[in-house]
Write a protein that holds these residues in place. Structure first.
Motif, PDB file in Angstrom:
ATOM      1  N   ALA A  31       0.894  -1.351   0.038  1.00  0.00           N
ATOM      2  CA  ALA A  31      -0.038   0.159  -0.231  1.00  0.00           C
ATOM      3  C   ALA A  31       0.905   1.239   0.063  1.00  0.00           C
ATOM      4  O   ALA A  31       0.577   2.263  -0.690  1.00  0.00           O
ATOM      5  N   PHE A  32       2.041   1.221   0.736  1.00  0.00           N
ATOM      6  CA  PHE A  32       2.993   2.376   0.933  1.00  0.00           C
ATOM      7  C   PHE A  32       3.626   2.528  -0.560  1.00  0.00           C
ATOM      8  O   PHE A  32       3.440   3.794  -0.968  1.00  0.00           O
ATOM      9  N   LEU A  33       3.954   1.425  -1.059  1.00  0.00           N
ATOM     10  CA  LEU A  33       4.561   1.748  -2.459  1.00  0.00           C
ATOM     11  C   LEU A  33       3.637   2.126  -3.420  1.00  0.00           C
ATOM     12  O   LEU A  33       4.061   3.048  -4.230  1.00  0.00           O
ATOM     13  N   LEU A  44      -5.840   1.951  -2.114  1.00  0.00           N
ATOM     14  CA  LEU A  44      -6.993   1.299  -2.832  1.00  0.00           C
ATOM     15  C   LEU A  44      -7.566   2.290  -3.740  1.00  0.00           C
ATOM     16  O   LEU A  44      -7.938   1.955  -4.863  1.00  0.00           O
ATOM     17  N   SER A  45      -7.604   3.682  -3.340  1.00  0.00           N
ATOM     18  CA  SER A  45      -8.195   4.766  -4.140  1.00  0.00           C
ATOM     19  C   SER A  45      -7.338   4.857  -5.586  1.00  0.00           C
ATOM     20  O   SER A  45      -7.800   5.248  -6.383  1.00  0.00           O
ATOM     21  N   GLN A  46      -5.906   4.782  -5.354  1.00  0.00           N
ATOM     22  CA  GLN A  46      -5.031   4.850  -6.290  1.00  0.00           C
ATOM     23  C   GLN A  46      -5.270   3.795  -7.347  1.00  0.00           C
ATOM     24  O   GLN A  46      -5.187   3.705  -8.645  1.00  0.00           O
ATOM     25  N   LEU A  47      -5.375   2.493  -6.850  1.00  0.00           N
ATOM     26  CA  LEU A  47      -5.746   1.381  -7.727  1.00  0.00           C
ATOM     27  C   LEU A  47      -7.176   1.451  -8.272  1.00  0.00           C
ATOM     28  O   LEU A  47      -7.349   1.127  -9.582  1.00  0.00           O
ATOM     29  N   PHE A  48      -8.071   2.057  -7.680  1.00  0.00           N
ATOM     30  CA  PHE A  48      -9.311   2.379  -8.269  1.00  0.00           C
ATOM     31  C   PHE A  48      -9.475   2.989  -9.490  1.00  0.00           C
ATOM     32  O   PHE A  48     -10.309   3.052 -10.476  1.00  0.00           O
ATOM     33  N   LEU A  49      -8.619   4.078  -9.571  1.00  0.00           N
ATOM     34  CA  LEU A  49      -8.305   4.955 -10.642  1.00  0.00           C
ATOM     35  C   LEU A  49      -7.670   4.414 -11.750  1.00  0.00           C
ATOM     36  O   LEU A  49      -7.395   4.606 -12.903  1.00  0.00           O
ATOM     37  N   SER A  50      -6.756   3.272 -11.620  1.00  0.00           N
ATOM     38  CA  SER A  50      -5.894   2.671 -12.618  1.00  0.00           C
ATOM     39  C   SER A  50      -7.014   2.006 -13.625  1.00  0.00           C
ATOM     40  O   SER A  50      -7.812   1.309 -13.327  1.00  0.00           O
ATOM     41  N   GLU A  51      -6.407   2.155 -14.876  1.00  0.00           N
ATOM     42  CA  GLU A  51      -7.256   1.612 -16.129  1.00  0.00           C
ATOM     43  C   GLU A  51      -6.613   0.406 -16.651  1.00  0.00           C
ATOM     44  O   GLU A  51      -6.749  -0.010 -17.858  1.00  0.00           O
TER      45      GLU A  51
END
Length: 1036
Positions: free
Chosen positions: A802-804, A854-861
């Motif tokens: 998560a940190f990375l 998780l919010s970063q991953l949610f934005l990933s396409e």
């Protein structure tokens, strides 16, 4: 074949003073145990009326030993050679016959032996036991009833299964009630009927969810009858069973009644509710009636306690404590709050004050540990005083103002009466005053809060503690002939120290220190003075305390070497508080050195005691963190070489020594000044033995302490670790990474949460130094996820990702995507593990970094993320709805979950964090708490409306709990949590400082407006409540 006479001769020989004869007999007995006929011979000898009673008793004990060793493999002590069924049948028949033996002790011994047999044989091999026992207790023979009741006491507790309980109770309870109401039976037998009934109530409670209708029928028809009988029995004045009685057997019935009332109140409060006023009145009457004999036999000890008809003694404390416990339980339940007012409340408080008088001062005068144990708030030595103070605490929590006012009235009356008794020459005048001060002091925190609240509202103080501190306590401090009262005065003043002016506080502190220094002071007053110093220092003003700090520390230091157990704990706790005064600026190098030596000596003598080790670790850390010039260096110079030697020299089977030594070294690192680091040569001295130890260690405590110590080194002075190189040419970083790799591969998961913290800080502090091994490290962590068993270890593996990802999402995903472990992609392992555990992560920073990542991953396409399927919500089935899922049921009917896209699960987790982040439950727009009327048998219908709204708590109590708990144990905006968290790095991290609520709201709004094509289909898969939260947020 063994005969009764042969057995008798062997048993007699085992008591022969001649060693050879005795050993030969014991060997013969062991050989006889292997013969099936021995059980029959023993049982026949037990029943032989023409044999001496002492030999029959000895035979009964031997028979039970035979049963434990030879009867059945169910017993842990079974040694084989089990008797055949026909022999077992004859032994069982003999033991059952023994339940009616004319001799009470033989009946009891047969009952114990038969209970063991029943544990192994019933119901399969001994199906008629239950009916036989019921027949026996239904007989007109008091002896038979007595014997059978003793079997039932154990039988109901341990041998009945869920399906057997209800049919048995229908047959048994009416018989027991008849015995209870009959004076033909002795009081101990009647008391056992209540004990068995209590076990029945507990059994009913355990199956009430499985058989709700049957249990409801049973409680509705059975409990009122028994409660009516209890009411009748308690209405008989207990003084009839005390005044002039040769035994106190009659009290046994009352003891069991109050214990049973407590169980019923917890299990089936609705059934008890109509009877509560009568039982509460009876409780206070009992306390009042029992005080005169309590004063006679226990406080003044002017007479010896009467004997009982059976082996176990009966003490008044055995009755008083259950009465107090029952009252406390009722108060906590909140169902009779309207009863605890006016005369009822005042009478109860007065009774507790009286019964709280000291009863064991002879022991306490000469035994410091015993004296401290009875004073400890968390003491295991339960007593009337402890039970009484627990009741007062429960009362003041519920009715703070009324109770505080009654404290004032009761204590003032005691002060006046004590002075009158003293003037009249009564040598016992001090006892009520000491008890009153102890009772009020035990509730000092609540009293001070009450006083503050009333004064803030412009009202009169409900209790005048200032008057007591100024006009009563000072004169007591000089009464050395009454050292318990003198000591109580010191403690009382310290408990209310915040009411003292600086000058008065200084005078009290000076007096306490003088007592500690006095060679003539007795144990109680000296211990009380140390406790008073601890209280003064915990909440006092540094300006008042600082002049005394060096003197107190010098006085306490020598006590470390001459005290033990509870006394040593008190001295260590007090010293720990003292050295925090003014951040230890007053500590000199000589004092620091002396204290370190004393602490290490305490460790040497008590190296297995976890409480002492924890206190010593705190003291070493506080000494190391002292702001005095050169103190840190002095502490390290004195302690570190000794600790390093202990780490290196301790044997592998003495892991507790290694673990504690590493913990103390960790304390030194924690106490190091941030601006100077660990100091030159610190890690170079520690590292060789530490790494050698951790490379070989298997003990969980050693490994966790070692990992935590290394984590602190990375945080406090990472350069020392990076620049260090061992004799084998390996760098400090290489050794740390090697340790991490070893622990990731271990099946023991000994690293727990600590290994995750170490990895996080390695990423934060060592930067590019870790990059060459980062792919291998990530793969090792993913592989460990596939076998992780504990939540803490799983969190340690996920949070570094998560940190990375929060900092370098695409780079990390690029490293993870190519990884394949046992046919599964690394990304699938990571996302599934993460989603299954995200809502259980512990800690402020970890929970936040998880949600942000998780919010970063949610934005990933990335298609790899969009196509990943994870576990969703639980599927509720008809067969499991409203059913408590035990482990056995879960095995036969396992939980099933939906399968949903990762993006949907991520959004669910983000919404959950948004819901729980700032308010008690869901966001206000979602309706907050809803008042749902649910039928229940918990009897809470008469709770106050305020407490109905807040789940049994008052509004301010509920608000306090909500603020304290928050999401994952802490509210998003709780800065106090961060202040208490030692990890300064994470405390100052932007993740900890940001406004999480605003960030999540903005994130969802931006997704809905800027990524409509991906967001709307994802949001459509949310449940109704989640969708309502999103819609409400978007409309705000």
């Amino acid at each position: 074949m063994a005969s009764p006479s042969q057995i008798a001769d062997v048993l007699k020989a085992t008591l022969n003073p001649d060693t050879n004869t005795r050993v030969t007999a014991e060997l013969s007995l062991a050989e006889l145990f292997t013969r099936p006929s021995t059980g029959i011979a023993l049982s026949q000898l037990v029943l032989a009326q023409d044999v001496e009673i002492s030999l029959r008793q000895m035979t009964s004990i031997t028979l039970r030993k035979y049963i434990r060793e030879r009867w059945s493999p169910i017993f842990a002590s079974f040694k084989g050679s089990a008797p055949p069924p026909d022999v077992k049948s004859q032994v069982r028949e003999a033991l059952f016959h023994g339940l009616s033996d004319p001799n009470r002790k033989i009946r009891s011994l047969c009952a114990h032996a038969l209970s063991s047999v029943a544990n192994a044989d019933w119901p399969d091999e001994y199906p008629d036991l239950l009916q036989g026992l019921i027949t026996l207790v239904s007989s007109s023979s008091p002896d038979s009833v007595h014997g059978a009741m003793q079997v039932f006491t154990e039988f109901i507790k341990s041998d009945l299964t869920e399906d057997q309980i209800l049919p048995v109770l229908r047959q048994l309870l009416p018989v027991l009630l008849a015995i209870l109401g009959s004076n033909e039976h002795a009081a101990p037998t009647r008391a056992r009927t209540i004990s068995v009934f209590r076990q029945c109530v507990t059994a009913l409670y355990m199956v009430k969810d499985q058989f709700p209708d049957a249990v409801n029928e049973a409680t509705t028809s059975i409990l009122p009858v028994w409660l009516e009988a209890f009411k009748t029995l308690l209405n008989i004045d207990p003084q009839q069973e005390l005044n002039g009685a040769k035994t106190w057997d009659g009290l046994l019935v009352r003891i069991q009644i109050f214990k049973t009332l407590d169980i019923i109140h917890v299990s089936f409060p609705a059934a008890l509710s109509p009877f509560l006023p009568d039982f509460l009145a009876a409780s206070i009457h009992h306390l009042q009636a029992l005080y005169p004999p309590f004063e006679r036999y226990y406080i003044s000890s002017s007479d010896s306690v009467p004997q009982t008809s059976e082996d176990e003694t009966v003490e008044l404390t055995q009755l008083i404590c259950p009465v107090l416990d029952f009252l406390a339980s009722v108060v906590r339940g909140g169902k009779a709050r309207s009863w605890f007012v006016n005369d009822h409340l005042s009478a109860l408080i007065v009774s507790v004050f009286k019964l709280a008088q000291m009863t064991d001062e002879d022991t306490w005068t000469n035994n410091a540990n015993a004296f401290i144990a009875q004073e400890d708030d968390e003491t295991q030595q339960y007593s009337v005083r402890v039970a009484g103070f627990d009741l007062l605490g429960t009362l003041i929590d519920r009715k703070r103002l009324d109770v505080t006012k009654n404290f004032q009235i009761a204590l003032q009356h005691i002060i006046t009466a004590s002075q009158q008794a003293k003037d009249a020459g009564n040598g016992e005048w001090w006892r009520p005053l000491e008890a009153g001060l102890a009772a009020v002091g035990s509730q000092s925190e609540s009293i001070l809060e009450c006083v503050d609240d009333e004064e803030a509202g412009g009202k009169e103080k409900p209790i005048d503690v200032d008057y007591i501190l100024l006009n009563v306590i000072p004169s007591i401090l000089t009464l050395s002939e009454h050292q318990f009262l003198q000591g109580r005065a010191f403690v009382f003043a310290s408990q209310f120290s915040q009411l003292l002016q600086a000058q008065s506080a200084g005078q009290y502190l000076e007096a306490a220190v003088q007592v500690i220094e006095s060679p003539d002071a007795g144990v109680p007053v000296k211990i009380s003075a140390v406790k008073a110093v601890q209280n003064f220092c915990e909440g006092g003003d540094d300006a008042v305390l600082a002049p005394f700090a060096p003197r107190i520390a010098h006085d306490l230091g020598p006590l470390l070497g001459v005290t033990s157990e509870d006394t040593l704990t008190l001295v260590l706790e007090t010293l720990s508080v003292v050295i925090k005064i003014n951040s230890g600026q007053w500590i000199t190098s000589d004092l620091a050195s002396a204290l370190v030596i004393a602490c290490l000596e305490v460790w040497h003598k008590n190296n297995k005691d976890p409480i002492f080790i924890s206190l010593l670790a705190d003291i070493i850390q506080e000494l190391a963190s002292s702001s005095g010039e050169g103190i840190y260096e002095t502490v390290v110079k004195q302690a570190l070489p000794i600790l390093v030697d202990a780490i290196g020299l301790a044997k592998s089977e003495e892991s507790w020594i290694t673990s504690a030594a590493i913990e103390f070294a960790q304390s030194l690192v924690q106490g190091s000044p941030a601006e100077k680091g660990l100091g030159e040569g610190f890690f170079a001295l520690l590292a060789p033995n530490l790494f050698q130890c951790l490379d070989q260690a298997d003990d969980r405590d050693v490994l966790q302490n070692g990992i935590t110590c290394l984590t602190l080194v990375v945080r406090k002075d990472c350069n020392q670790l990076v620049s260090w190189t061992g004799p084998d040419g390996r760098s400090g970083l290489d050794r740390v990474l090697g340790l991490v790799a070893r622990l990731l591969q271990s099946q023991e998961e000994a690293g727990g949460l600590a290994i995750g913290d170490l990895i996080i800080h390695l990423f934060r502090r060592t930067g590019e130094a870790v990059l060459p091994v980062l792919p291998q490290l990530l793969e090792a962590m993913l592989k460990a996820m596939t076998t992780a068993k504990t939540a803490s270890f799983t969190q340690s593996l996920v949070i570094p990702f998560a940190f990375l990802i929060n900092n370098q999402r695409d780079i990390v995903l690029g490293l993870v995507e190519p990884i394949s472990i046992n046919g599964r992609s690394g990304l699938d392992i990571l996302l599934n593990t993460w989603c299954e555990n995200a809502e259980t992560f512990q800690g402020f920073w970890p929970a936040r970094i998880s949600t942000l990542a998780l919010s970063q991953l949610f934005l990933s396409e990335r298609p790899s993320i969009r196509n990943t399927i994870v576990k969703g919500d639980m599927i509720l089935k008809a067969e499991t709805r409203n059913v408590i899922m035990t482990r056995s049921r879960t095995k036969t009917t396992p939980h099933e979950f939906t399968q949903i896209p990762f993006a949907v699960k991520a959004l669910k987790i983000i919404i959950h964090d948004l819901q729980s982040g700032g308010e008690s439950a869901t966001i206000a727009a979602a309706g907050g708490f809803k008042n749902v009327d649910v039928e229940s048998d918990d009897g809470v219908d008469d709770w106050e409306e305020e407490e109905k709204l807040h789940q049994g708590f008052k509004e301010e109590e509920f608000a306090f709990l909500s603020d304290m708990l928050g999401p994952k144990g802490v509210a998003f905006d709780n800065d106090d949590y961060l202040d208490d968290n030692d990890d300064e790095d994470l405390k100052n991290d932007p993740v900890s400082q940001m406004d999480m609520q605003t960030h999540l709201r903005t994130f969802i709004k931006d997704c809905a407006t800027q990524h409509t094509g991906a967001f709307n289909p994802t949001a459509d898969q949310l449940n109704a409540e989640e969708l309502l939260v999103v819609r409400t947020l978007l409309q705000s």
